[in-house]
Design a protein around this motif. Structure first.
Motif, PDB file in Angstrom:
ATOM      1  N   ALA A  28      13.595  75.772   0.904  1.00  0.00           N
ATOM      2  CA  ALA A  28      13.087  76.634   1.977  1.00  0.00           C
ATOM      3  C   ALA A  28      14.244  77.231   2.775  1.00  0.00           C
ATOM      4  CB  ALA A  28      12.160  75.846   2.887  1.00  0.00           C
ATOM      5  N   ARG A  29      15.260  76.435   3.016  1.00  0.00           N
ATOM      6  CA  ARG A  29      16.430  76.929   3.747  1.00  0.00           C
ATOM      7  C   ARG A  29      17.051  78.114   3.027  1.00  0.00           C
ATOM      8  NH1 ARG A  29      21.487  73.182   5.862  1.00  0.00           N
ATOM      9  NH2 ARG A  29      22.919  74.873   6.441  1.00  0.00           N
ATOM     10  N   GLU A  30      17.208  78.001   1.730  1.00  0.00           N
ATOM     11  CA  GLU A  30      17.801  79.081   0.943  1.00  0.00           C
ATOM     12  C   GLU A  30      16.931  80.333   0.969  1.00  0.00           C
ATOM     13  OE1 GLU A  30      18.263  77.428  -2.918  1.00  0.00           O
ATOM     14  OE2 GLU A  30      19.729  75.905  -2.272  1.00  0.00           O
ATOM     15  N   VAL A  31      15.627  80.150   0.770  1.00  0.00           N
ATOM     16  CA  VAL A  31      14.721  81.300   0.689  1.00  0.00           C
ATOM     17  C   VAL A  31      14.583  81.978   2.049  1.00  0.00           C
ATOM     18  CG1 VAL A  31      12.366  82.050   0.144  1.00  0.00           C
ATOM     19  CG2 VAL A  31      13.478  80.298  -1.267  1.00  0.00           C
ATOM     20  N   PHE A  32      14.431  81.195   3.118  1.00  0.00           N
ATOM     21  CA  PHE A  32      14.335  81.777   4.453  1.00  0.00           C
ATOM     22  C   PHE A  32      15.614  82.537   4.799  1.00  0.00           C
ATOM     23  CE2 PHE A  32      11.108  78.374   5.797  1.00  0.00           C
ATOM     24  CZ  PHE A  32      10.052  79.275   5.840  1.00  0.00           C
ATOM     25  N   ALA A  33      16.764  81.963   4.461  1.00  0.00           N
ATOM     26  CA  ALA A  33      18.042  82.615   4.768  1.00  0.00           C
ATOM     27  C   ALA A  33      18.178  83.943   4.033  1.00  0.00           C
ATOM     28  CB  ALA A  33      19.203  81.690   4.414  1.00  0.00           C
ATOM     29  N   GLU A  34      17.643  84.007   2.826  1.00  0.00           N
ATOM     30  CA  GLU A  34      17.742  85.218   2.020  1.00  0.00           C
ATOM     31  C   GLU A  34      16.717  86.280   2.415  1.00  0.00           C
ATOM     32  OE1 GLU A  34      17.477  84.123  -2.086  1.00  0.00           O
ATOM     33  OE2 GLU A  34      19.090  82.637  -1.903  1.00  0.00           O
ATOM     34  N   GLU A  72      13.853  72.222  13.801  1.00  0.00           N
ATOM     35  CA  GLU A  72      13.992  70.945  14.503  1.00  0.00           C
ATOM     36  C   GLU A  72      15.209  70.180  13.991  1.00  0.00           C
ATOM     37  OE1 GLU A  72      12.607  69.849  17.074  1.00  0.00           O
ATOM     38  OE2 GLU A  72      10.772  71.002  17.316  1.00  0.00           O
ATOM     39  N   GLU A  73      15.446  70.204  12.691  1.00  0.00           N
ATOM     40  CA  GLU A  73      16.630  69.533  12.142  1.00  0.00           C
ATOM     41  C   GLU A  73      17.912  70.174  12.668  1.00  0.00           C
ATOM     42  OE1 GLU A  73      16.959  69.102   7.964  1.00  0.00           O
ATOM     43  OE2 GLU A  73      15.571  67.403   7.894  1.00  0.00           O
ATOM     44  N   HIS A  74      17.910  71.506  12.710  1.00  0.00           N
ATOM     45  CA  HIS A  74      19.071  72.246  13.196  1.00  0.00           C
ATOM     46  C   HIS A  74      19.342  71.907  14.660  1.00  0.00           C
ATOM     47  CE1 HIS A  74      21.911  75.544  13.439  1.00  0.00           C
ATOM     48  NE2 HIS A  74      21.192  76.197  14.339  1.00  0.00           N
ATOM     49  N   GLN A  75      18.304  71.886  15.474  1.00  0.00           N
ATOM     50  CA  GLN A  75      18.462  71.552  16.889  1.00  0.00           C
ATOM     51  C   GLN A  75      18.919  70.114  17.072  1.00  0.00           C
ATOM     52  OE1 GLN A  75      18.230  73.795  19.453  1.00  0.00           O
ATOM     53  NE2 GLN A  75      18.055  75.224  17.763  1.00  0.00           N
ATOM     54  N   HIS A  78      22.588  69.848  16.346  1.00  0.00           N
ATOM     55  CA  HIS A  78      23.343  70.360  17.487  1.00  0.00           C
ATOM     56  C   HIS A  78      23.435  69.301  18.589  1.00  0.00           C
ATOM     57  CE1 HIS A  78      24.428  74.418  16.667  1.00  0.00           C
ATOM     58  NE2 HIS A  78      23.229  74.959  16.749  1.00  0.00           N
ATOM     59  N   GLU A  79      22.298  68.737  18.949  1.00  0.00           N
ATOM     60  CA  GLU A  79      22.243  67.790  20.066  1.00  0.00           C
ATOM     61  C   GLU A  79      23.034  66.524  19.766  1.00  0.00           C
ATOM     62  OE1 GLU A  79      18.084  67.305  20.723  1.00  0.00           O
ATOM     63  OE2 GLU A  79      17.809  69.387  21.384  1.00  0.00           O
ATOM     64  N   GLU A  80      22.918  66.024  18.535  1.00  0.00           N
ATOM     65  CA  GLU A  80      23.645  64.808  18.165  1.00  0.00           C
ATOM     66  C   GLU A  80      25.156  65.048  18.175  1.00  0.00           C
ATOM     67  OE1 GLU A  80      22.018  63.713  14.405  1.00  0.00           O
ATOM     68  OE2 GLU A  80      20.009  63.354  15.244  1.00  0.00           O
ATOM     69  N   ALA A  81      25.584  66.200  17.647  1.00  0.00           N
ATOM     70  CA  ALA A  81      27.016  66.504  17.606  1.00  0.00           C
ATOM     71  C   ALA A  81      27.573  66.670  19.017  1.00  0.00           C
ATOM     72  CB  ALA A  81      27.263  67.770  16.791  1.00  0.00           C
ATOM     73  N   ALA A  82      26.838  67.360  19.879  1.00  0.00           N
ATOM     74  CA  ALA A  82      27.306  67.569  21.250  1.00  0.00           C
ATOM     75  C   ALA A  82      27.369  66.247  22.006  1.00  0.00           C
ATOM     76  CB  ALA A  82      26.381  68.552  21.970  1.00  0.00           C
ATOM     77  N   TRP A 113      28.760  77.399  13.147  1.00  0.00           N
ATOM     78  CA  TRP A 113      29.519  77.892  11.997  1.00  0.00           C
ATOM     79  C   TRP A 113      29.134  77.118  10.725  1.00  0.00           C
ATOM     80  CZ3 TRP A 113      32.009  81.646   9.799  1.00  0.00           C
ATOM     81  CH2 TRP A 113      32.789  81.398   8.667  1.00  0.00           C
ATOM     82  N   GLU A 114      29.075  75.811  10.842  1.00  0.00           N
ATOM     83  CA  GLU A 114      28.772  74.986   9.666  1.00  0.00           C
ATOM     84  C   GLU A 114      27.373  75.287   9.108  1.00  0.00           C
ATOM     85  OE1 GLU A 114      29.299  71.125  11.283  1.00  0.00           O
ATOM     86  OE2 GLU A 114      31.480  71.340  11.475  1.00  0.00           O
ATOM     87  N   ARG A 115      26.426  75.607   9.997  1.00  0.00           N
ATOM     88  CA  ARG A 115      25.060  75.920   9.573  1.00  0.00           C
ATOM     89  C   ARG A 115      24.726  77.365   9.927  1.00  0.00           C
ATOM     90  NH1 ARG A 115      25.035  71.395  12.324  1.00  0.00           N
ATOM     91  NH2 ARG A 115      23.943  72.313  14.108  1.00  0.00           N
ATOM     92  N   ARG A 116      25.681  78.242   9.637  1.00  0.00           N
ATOM     93  CA  ARG A 116      25.529  79.637  10.059  1.00  0.00           C
ATOM     94  C   ARG A 116      24.337  80.334   9.412  1.00  0.00           C
ATOM     95  NH1 ARG A 116      30.000  78.504   7.392  1.00  0.00           N
ATOM     96  NH2 ARG A 116      30.654  79.604   5.507  1.00  0.00           N
TER      97      ARG A 116
END
Length: 204
Positions: A28-34, A72-75, A78-82, A113-116
């Motif tokens: 889904a990530r690939e298809v949505f990004a495209e 939600e995974e992306h957010q 972000h929150e865990e890294a920060a 950048w990593e999940r651009r």
């Protein structure tokens, strides 16, 4: 009495389920990004994941739920890294709230950048019904958390300062996500840090 090996069987079943879910999310990530949300198709998700329509609906419920699961995974990343970056800075002896804020901001922007591919997808405004409201609600919570980290009160000027600094990070994330190279992305990050130091709340 449980049959011998039943625990192993359950563990294998859980592992297979997790793998299926992860495969569908990655497809889904690939298809949505495209193609964006509107033009993405369930059939393409399934084809790339090597799964079935039934399995996709069992795990996620549909295209909108897949999109939101990725968001939600992306957010969460972000929150865990920060949070981890702020914790490391504190352990290193940093006490200045602005510098702690910057540590979290750097981690957030590097994640952009990593999940651009995901950052570009979610900033396009192309999402399922209700997504924009969810994004605004999360944004207000982000401002609140930043206010706590910066240790500011509720005076109008302080609220405005936190909102501006949060906006700086959000706009920098957009620029990072569309950067051509990692070096260009790092230049954007450093420019954002300079702005935060310039416009941040008074220290001490």
């Amino acid at each position: 009495m449980a049959r011998r090996g039943s625990g192993r069987s359950a563990s294998w079943e859980w592992s297979r389920t997790a793998k299926t879910r992860r495969s569908i999310l990655q497809a889904a990530r690939e298809v949505f990004a495209e193609h964006g949300f509107a033009e993405a198709s369930v059939a393409e998700f399934v084809r790339r994941a090597g799964s079935s329509v039934g399995s996709l609906y069992h795990h996620f419920g549909g295209k909108a739920e897949l999109f939101l699961a990725l968001w939600e995974e992306h957010q969460a990343a972000h929150e865990e890294a920060a949070a981890a970056a702020v914790a490391r800075a504190r352990q290193a002896g940093v006490t200045d709230p602005v510098e702690l804020f910057i540590a979290g901001a750097r981690a957030f922007l590097r994640g952009s950048w990593e999940r651009r591919d995901l950052a570009r997808l979610f900033m396009d405004g192309d999402g399922p019904p209700g997504f924009e409201l969810m994004r605004r609600t999360r944004g207000r919570e982000w401002v609140r958390q930043n206010a706590v980290l910066l240790g500011v009160g509720g005076a109008p000027r302080e609220r405005l300062t936190v909102a501006v600094l949060t906006s700086v990070i959000g706009e920098a994330a957009r620029e990072v996500a569309i950067s051509e190279t990692e070096e260009e992305a790092e230049e954007v990050i450093e420019a954002a840090v300079t702005m935060i130091r310039r416009f941040g709340p008074p220290r001490g």
